[in-house]
Enzyme design. Structure first.
Site, PDB file in Angstrom:
ATOM      1  N   ASP A 141     -22.138 -44.535 -21.669  1.00 37.89           N
ATOM      2  CA  ASP A 141     -23.038 -43.934 -20.685  1.00 37.89           C
ATOM      3  C   ASP A 141     -24.495 -43.969 -21.128  1.00 37.89           C
ATOM      4  O   ASP A 141     -24.814 -44.195 -22.294  1.00 37.89           O
ATOM      5  CB  ASP A 141     -22.667 -42.466 -20.472  1.00 37.89           C
ATOM      6  N   PHE A 182     -29.272 -51.289 -25.988  1.00 36.70           N
ATOM      7  CA  PHE A 182     -28.580 -50.112 -25.468  1.00 36.70           C
ATOM      8  C   PHE A 182     -27.688 -50.586 -24.326  1.00 36.70           C
ATOM      9  O   PHE A 182     -28.168 -51.133 -23.333  1.00 36.70           O
ATOM     10  CB  PHE A 182     -29.556 -49.039 -24.992  1.00 36.70           C
ATOM     11  N   VAL A 183     -26.382 -50.411 -24.491  1.00 36.39           N
ATOM     12  CA  VAL A 183     -25.425 -50.922 -23.509  1.00 36.39           C
ATOM     13  C   VAL A 183     -24.699 -49.774 -22.805  1.00 36.39           C
ATOM     14  O   VAL A 183     -24.536 -48.692 -23.369  1.00 36.39           O
ATOM     15  CB  VAL A 183     -24.401 -51.874 -24.164  1.00 36.39           C
ATOM     16  N   LYS A 216     -16.699 -38.849 -24.939  1.00 31.94           N
ATOM     17  CA  LYS A 216     -16.014 -39.335 -23.761  1.00 31.94           C
ATOM     18  C   LYS A 216     -15.990 -40.861 -23.714  1.00 31.94           C
ATOM     19  O   LYS A 216     -15.254 -41.468 -22.941  1.00 31.94           O
ATOM     20  CB  LYS A 216     -16.742 -38.853 -22.492  1.00 31.94           C
ATOM     21  N   GLU A 259     -13.049 -45.389 -31.052  1.00 27.73           N
ATOM     22  CA  GLU A 259     -14.453 -45.141 -30.674  1.00 27.73           C
ATOM     23  C   GLU A 259     -14.915 -46.209 -29.701  1.00 27.73           C
ATOM     24  O   GLU A 259     -14.433 -47.348 -29.742  1.00 27.73           O
ATOM     25  CB  GLU A 259     -15.339 -45.244 -31.930  1.00 27.73           C
ATOM     26  N   ASP A 260     -15.885 -45.869 -28.873  1.00 28.06           N
ATOM     27  CA  ASP A 260     -16.478 -46.878 -27.992  1.00 28.06           C
ATOM     28  C   ASP A 260     -17.381 -47.824 -28.769  1.00 28.06           C
ATOM     29  O   ASP A 260     -17.288 -49.034 -28.657  1.00 28.06           O
ATOM     30  CB  ASP A 260     -17.262 -46.199 -26.841  1.00 28.06           C
ATOM     31  N   ARG A 264     -20.524 -44.895 -16.775  1.00 29.93           N
ATOM     32  CA  ARG A 264     -19.260 -45.040 -17.505  1.00 29.93           C
ATOM     33  C   ARG A 264     -18.239 -45.837 -16.702  1.00 29.93           C
ATOM     34  O   ARG A 264     -17.338 -46.457 -17.263  1.00 29.93           O
ATOM     35  CB  ARG A 264     -18.653 -43.655 -17.808  1.00 29.93           C
ATOM     36  N   ASP A 267     -22.845 -47.356 -34.043  1.00 30.14           N
ATOM     37  CA  ASP A 267     -24.262 -47.711 -34.003  1.00 30.14           C
ATOM     38  C   ASP A 267     -24.861 -47.380 -35.379  1.00 30.14           C
ATOM     39  O   ASP A 267     -24.735 -48.153 -36.321  1.00 30.14           O
ATOM     40  CB  ASP A 267     -24.892 -46.919 -32.853  1.00 30.14           C
TER      41      ASP A 267
HETATM   42  P1  IMP Z   1     -23.792 -43.417 -34.058  1.00 25.01           P
HETATM   43  O1  IMP Z   1     -23.572 -42.078 -34.642  1.00 25.01           O
HETATM   44  O2  IMP Z   1     -25.251 -43.781 -34.016  1.00 25.01           O
HETATM   45  O3  IMP Z   1     -22.961 -44.513 -34.689  1.00 25.01           O
HETATM   46  O4  IMP Z   1     -23.436 -43.332 -32.523  1.00 25.01           O
HETATM   47  C1  IMP Z   1     -22.136 -43.199 -32.070  1.00 25.01           C
HETATM   48  C2  IMP Z   1     -22.117 -42.755 -30.633  1.00 25.01           C
HETATM   49  O5  IMP Z   1     -23.387 -42.935 -29.984  1.00 25.01           O
HETATM   50  C3  IMP Z   1     -21.158 -43.607 -29.835  1.00 25.01           C
HETATM   51  O6  IMP Z   1     -19.859 -43.090 -29.887  1.00 25.01           O
HETATM   52  C4  IMP Z   1     -21.760 -43.576 -28.452  1.00 25.01           C
HETATM   53  O7  IMP Z   1     -21.290 -42.457 -27.743  1.00 25.01           O
HETATM   54  C5  IMP Z   1     -23.252 -43.444 -28.681  1.00 25.01           C
HETATM   55  N1  IMP Z   1     -23.954 -44.753 -28.588  1.00 25.01           N
HETATM   56  C6  IMP Z   1     -24.431 -45.509 -29.593  1.00 25.01           C
HETATM   57  N2  IMP Z   1     -24.988 -46.643 -29.131  1.00 25.01           N
HETATM   58  C7  IMP Z   1     -24.831 -46.611 -27.782  1.00 25.01           C
HETATM   59  C8  IMP Z   1     -25.170 -47.531 -26.716  1.00 25.01           C
HETATM   60  O8  IMP Z   1     -25.717 -48.648 -26.903  1.00 25.01           O
HETATM   61  N3  IMP Z   1     -24.838 -47.124 -25.468  1.00 25.01           N
HETATM   62  C9  IMP Z   1     -24.217 -45.948 -25.204  1.00 25.01           C
HETATM   63  N4  IMP Z   1     -23.879 -45.076 -26.153  1.00 25.01           N
HETATM   64  C10 IMP Z   1     -24.170 -45.412 -27.441  1.00 25.01           C
END
Ligand code: IMP
Length: 186
Positions: free
Chosen positions: A167, A160-161, A52, A107-108, A173, A111
């Protein structure tokens, strides 16, 4: 209508500090929209919004894209609270076929890269003409697997943002900015 004084929305009490103001976000998204419009001119662009977290970014980005495009959605889950579980689950798939299309994943935040890595591997098996990634935020220092995002709004440090679609346990959100969440009790 009578003139009203401009109300500035107070910063949410759970936010330690604002990392990106609404005006910075909007200005950057407009630039990204222009660049994408130039790069995809004359092509069959399908924007794939990852639910989302991308919804706010996606809705602004789409309005900044000036060429014809379609939109579809996917929902994957790899997070629980503040940490990536590393186990990616498909909760919603594309409605239309990806075959022959120029897919732009929106993507938002990237990470660890685990979610996108899994998604890219999966989408590439479906015969798209091309697949690229557009992320509002990039925490590059947190990468566990290599993923390339062609379009990145902002590179940010490892905090963590929340806000602007992002969220913590489904909260925050709707904040119009990106802020660092206070660590106490979260
Ligand atoms: P990844 O698989 O670790 O790259 O994480 C991707 C997903 O984790 C993103 O699409 C977000 O939904 C969530 N995410 C990663 N870091 C953060 C953060 O700092 N705040 C909120 N959601 C995050």
């Amino acid at each position: 209508m009578p003139a009203k004084s401009i109300q500035t929305r107070p910063v949410h009490p759970d936010i330690e500090r604002i990392l990106l103001e609404e005006s910075q976000l909007q200005a950057r998204i407009k630039e990204m929209g222009k660049q994408i419009s130039r790069d995809y001119a004359g092509r069959k662009l399908t924007i794939v919004g990852i639910l989302k977290g991308s919804v706010i970014f996606l809705s602004d980005l789409m309005r900044a894209i000036t060429i014809d495009c379609t939109v579809d959605f996917m929902c994957l889950s790899s997070y629980s609270g503040k940490g990536s579980t590393g186990v990616v689950r498909f909760l919603l798939d594309l409605r239309d076929s990806a075959e022959g299309r120029d897919l732009l994943i929106v993507e938002d935040i990237v990470d660890t890269g685990l979610t996108l890595h899994y998604l890219l591997d999966n989408l590439k098996t479906r015969g798209p003409k091309s697949v690229e990634v557009c992320a509002l935020l990039d925490k590059a220092e947190c990468r566990k697997v290599p993923v390339y995002a062609k379009y990145v709004g902002f590179k940010i440090p490892n905090h963590f943002v929340v806000g602007f679609g992002l969220d913590y346990d489904e909260k925050y959100r709707n904040l119009p900015y990106v802020g660092v969440l206070k660590t106490d009790g979260k």
